[in-house]
Design an enzyme around this catalytic site. Structure first.
Site, PDB file in Angstrom:
ATOM      1  N   ASP A 181      -2.763-103.508 -55.441  1.00 51.37           N
ATOM      2  CA  ASP A 181      -4.322-104.071 -55.526  1.00 51.37           C
ATOM      3  C   ASP A 181      -4.181-105.418 -55.390  1.00 51.37           C
ATOM      4  O   ASP A 181      -5.342-105.979 -54.671  1.00 51.37           O
ATOM      5  CB  ASP A 181      -4.838-103.380 -56.846  1.00 51.37           C
ATOM      6  CG  ASP A 181      -5.371-101.768 -56.953  1.00 51.37           C
ATOM      7  OD1 ASP A 181      -4.814-101.258 -55.895  1.00 51.37           O
ATOM      8  OD2 ASP A 181      -5.756-101.325 -57.832  1.00 51.37           O
ATOM      9  N   ARG A 228       1.988 -93.316 -57.134  1.00 53.84           N
ATOM     10  CA  ARG A 228       2.120 -93.073 -58.546  1.00 53.84           C
ATOM     11  C   ARG A 228       0.627 -92.178 -58.975  1.00 53.84           C
ATOM     12  O   ARG A 228      -0.361 -92.879 -58.832  1.00 53.84           O
ATOM     13  CB  ARG A 228       2.652 -94.132 -59.269  1.00 53.84           C
ATOM     14  CG  ARG A 228       3.013 -93.834 -60.758  1.00 53.84           C
ATOM     15  CD  ARG A 228       3.495 -94.750 -61.318  1.00 53.84           C
ATOM     16  NE  ARG A 228       2.388 -95.737 -61.895  1.00 53.84           N
ATOM     17  CZ  ARG A 228       2.552 -96.636 -62.992  1.00 53.84           C
ATOM     18  NH1 ARG A 228       3.543 -96.604 -63.533  1.00 53.84           N
ATOM     19  NH2 ARG A 228       1.607 -97.287 -63.284  1.00 53.84           N
ATOM     20  N   ASP A 266      -1.402-104.617 -61.041  1.00 57.37           N
ATOM     21  CA  ASP A 266      -1.415-103.592 -60.169  1.00 57.37           C
ATOM     22  C   ASP A 266      -0.743-104.508 -58.632  1.00 57.37           C
ATOM     23  O   ASP A 266      -1.811-105.073 -58.200  1.00 57.37           O
ATOM     24  CB  ASP A 266      -2.585-102.785 -59.799  1.00 57.37           C
ATOM     25  CG  ASP A 266      -2.115-101.546 -58.956  1.00 57.37           C
ATOM     26  OD1 ASP A 266      -1.542-101.855 -57.660  1.00 57.37           O
ATOM     27  OD2 ASP A 266      -2.416-100.322 -59.209  1.00 57.37           O
ATOM     28  N   THR A 319      -0.359 -88.379 -64.380  1.00 54.49           N
ATOM     29  CA  THR A 319       0.904 -88.132 -64.753  1.00 54.49           C
ATOM     30  C   THR A 319       1.934 -89.054 -64.611  1.00 54.49           C
ATOM     31  O   THR A 319       2.989 -88.966 -65.310  1.00 54.49           O
ATOM     32  CB  THR A 319       1.432 -86.874 -63.934  1.00 54.49           C
ATOM     33  OG1 THR A 319       1.476 -87.278 -62.544  1.00 54.49           O
ATOM     34  CG2 THR A 319       0.175 -85.768 -64.029  1.00 54.49           C
TER      35      THR A 319
HETATM   36  C1  PRP Z   1       3.349 -99.072 -57.630  1.00 54.74           C
HETATM   37  C2  PRP Z   1       4.707-100.054 -57.379  1.00 54.74           C
HETATM   38  C3  PRP Z   1       5.730 -98.814 -57.521  1.00 54.74           C
HETATM   39  C4  PRP Z   1       5.337 -98.369 -58.340  1.00 54.74           C
HETATM   40  C5  PRP Z   1       6.235 -98.223 -59.771  1.00 54.74           C
HETATM   41  O1  PRP Z   1       3.068 -98.286 -56.628  1.00 54.74           O
HETATM   42  O2  PRP Z   1       4.601-100.489 -56.177  1.00 54.74           O
HETATM   43  O3  PRP Z   1       6.050 -98.254 -56.169  1.00 54.74           O
HETATM   44  O4  PRP Z   1       3.801 -98.469 -58.759  1.00 54.74           O
HETATM   45  O5  PRP Z   1       5.717 -97.293 -60.805  1.00 54.74           O
HETATM   46  P1  PRP Z   1       7.016 -96.456 -61.232  1.00 54.74           P
HETATM   47  O6  PRP Z   1       8.361 -97.018 -61.506  1.00 54.74           O
HETATM   48  O7  PRP Z   1       6.286 -96.058 -62.662  1.00 54.74           O
HETATM   49  O8  PRP Z   1       7.184 -95.126 -60.341  1.00 54.74           O
HETATM   50  P2  PRP Z   1       1.802 -97.476 -56.492  1.00 54.74           P
HETATM   51  O9  PRP Z   1       2.453 -95.836 -56.845  1.00 54.74           O
HETATM   52  O10 PRP Z   1       0.706 -97.815 -57.626  1.00 54.74           O
HETATM   53  O11 PRP Z   1       1.453 -97.277 -55.191  1.00 54.74           O
HETATM   54  P3  PRP Z   1       0.683 -98.672 -54.263  1.00 54.74           P
HETATM   55  O12 PRP Z   1       2.013 -99.419 -53.841  1.00 54.74           O
HETATM   56  O13 PRP Z   1       0.169 -97.918 -53.170  1.00 54.74           O
HETATM   57  O14 PRP Z   1      -0.093 -99.624 -54.907  1.00 54.74           O
HETATM   58  N1  URA Z   2       2.648-100.474 -60.639  1.00 48.76           N
HETATM   59  C1  URA Z   2       2.167-101.770 -60.519  1.00 48.76           C
HETATM   60  O1  URA Z   2       1.665-102.026 -59.526  1.00 48.76           O
HETATM   61  N2  URA Z   2       2.112-102.260 -61.712  1.00 48.76           N
HETATM   62  C2  URA Z   2       2.657-101.902 -62.767  1.00 48.76           C
HETATM   63  O2  URA Z   2       2.680-102.656 -63.715  1.00 48.76           O
HETATM   64  C3  URA Z   2       3.309-100.767 -62.909  1.00 48.76           C
HETATM   65  C4  URA Z   2       3.105 -99.858 -61.670  1.00 48.76           C
END
Ligand code: PRP
Ligand code: URA
Length: 207
Positions: free
Chosen positions: A202, A103, A199, A107
């Site tokens: 993270d 994500r 997150d 945006t």
């Molecule tokens: C996080 C989470 C989802 C997404 C949710 O991943 O694990 O995949 O955000 O957000 P959304 O519903 O608004 O799309 P992220 O894109 O941060 O990637 P990551 O798992 O690599 O941290």
């Molecule tokens: N992705 C995450 O990991 N946490 C949130 O709260 C939203 C998106």
């Protein structure tokens, strides 16, 4: 909300609370996320179809059941990886596919960067796993990809969901069953779930 199952089992809720706690360090976060994912799997697979089979016990013939269809687990990278291994221990015969989505901070759009999926999704039960359903952009992107590849029996398993994300998934994929441990209050201005757990990626990987 229709099509959404909130898993209220005490062990799920107990573990979710540990994950929410900001003091939970990555090592414990990984372990507890795995435990809760395995517990959620029971509910998510409850309606799997089974076929009758006969087996021979050491004492007598017995009737039993086997899953009718092959199962494929699809974690959304990265954070979905935290739920994969313990689920695989319960479904050791499952295949595993991957969808990479990130994500964008500005945006909040999910950017696709990787896919590795079995070819014959049409005849499989697919479990799409990602701890967080926030705006819903990532879940819809992942689901669009699976649907384009012919998957028709998909379940979405999220640990925490925002109402906005559920509505978004419902708009694009009205019949997709969603399983979650919590529907939280809202998204904040940066697209994070409140209260949420921060997150997930993270916290899982200690970034
Ligand atoms: C996080 C989470 C989802 C997404 C949710 O991943 O694990 O995949 O955000 O957000 P959304 O519903 O608004 O799309 P992220 O894109 O941060 O990637 P990551 O798992 O690599 O941290
Ligand atoms: N992705 C995450 O990991 N946490 C949130 O709260 C939203 C998106």
């Amino acid at each position: 909300m229709t099509g959404v199952t909130v898993i209220t089992h005490p062990l799920v809720q107990h573990n979710l609370t540990r994950l929410r706690d900001h003091r939970t360090r990555p090592q414990e976060f990984r372990r507890v996320l795995g435990e809760v994912a395995a517990l959620m799997l029971y509910e998510a697979t409850r309606a799997f179809s089974v076929r009758k089979v006969a087996v021979q016990t050491p004492l007598s013939p017995a009737r039993g059941f086997r899953l009718s269809r092959e199962v494929v687990l699809v974690p959304v990278l990265r954070a979905g990886l935290g739920m994969l291994e313990p689920i695989l221990q319960l479904l050791p015969g499952a295949r595993v596919g991957f969808i990479g989505l990130k994500r964008e901070e500005a945006t909040l759009r999910a950017q696709f960067y990787h896919q590795s999926l079995p070819k014959d999704l049409r005849r499989m039960e697919v479990i799409l796993i990602d701890p967080m359903l926030a705006t819903g952009g990532s879940a819809v992107a992942a689901m669009n990809l699976l649907a384009n590849l012919g998957a028709s029996r998909v379940r979405l398993v999220n640990l925490v969901a925002a109402p906005e994300g559920i509505r978004c998934v419902r708009r694009h994929h009205p019949r997709l069953p969603i399983f979650t441990a919590a529907i939280d209050r809202k998204l904040n201005g940066r697209g994070y779930i409140v209260p949420g757990l921060g997150d997930a990626g993270d916290r899982l990987f200690g970034v």
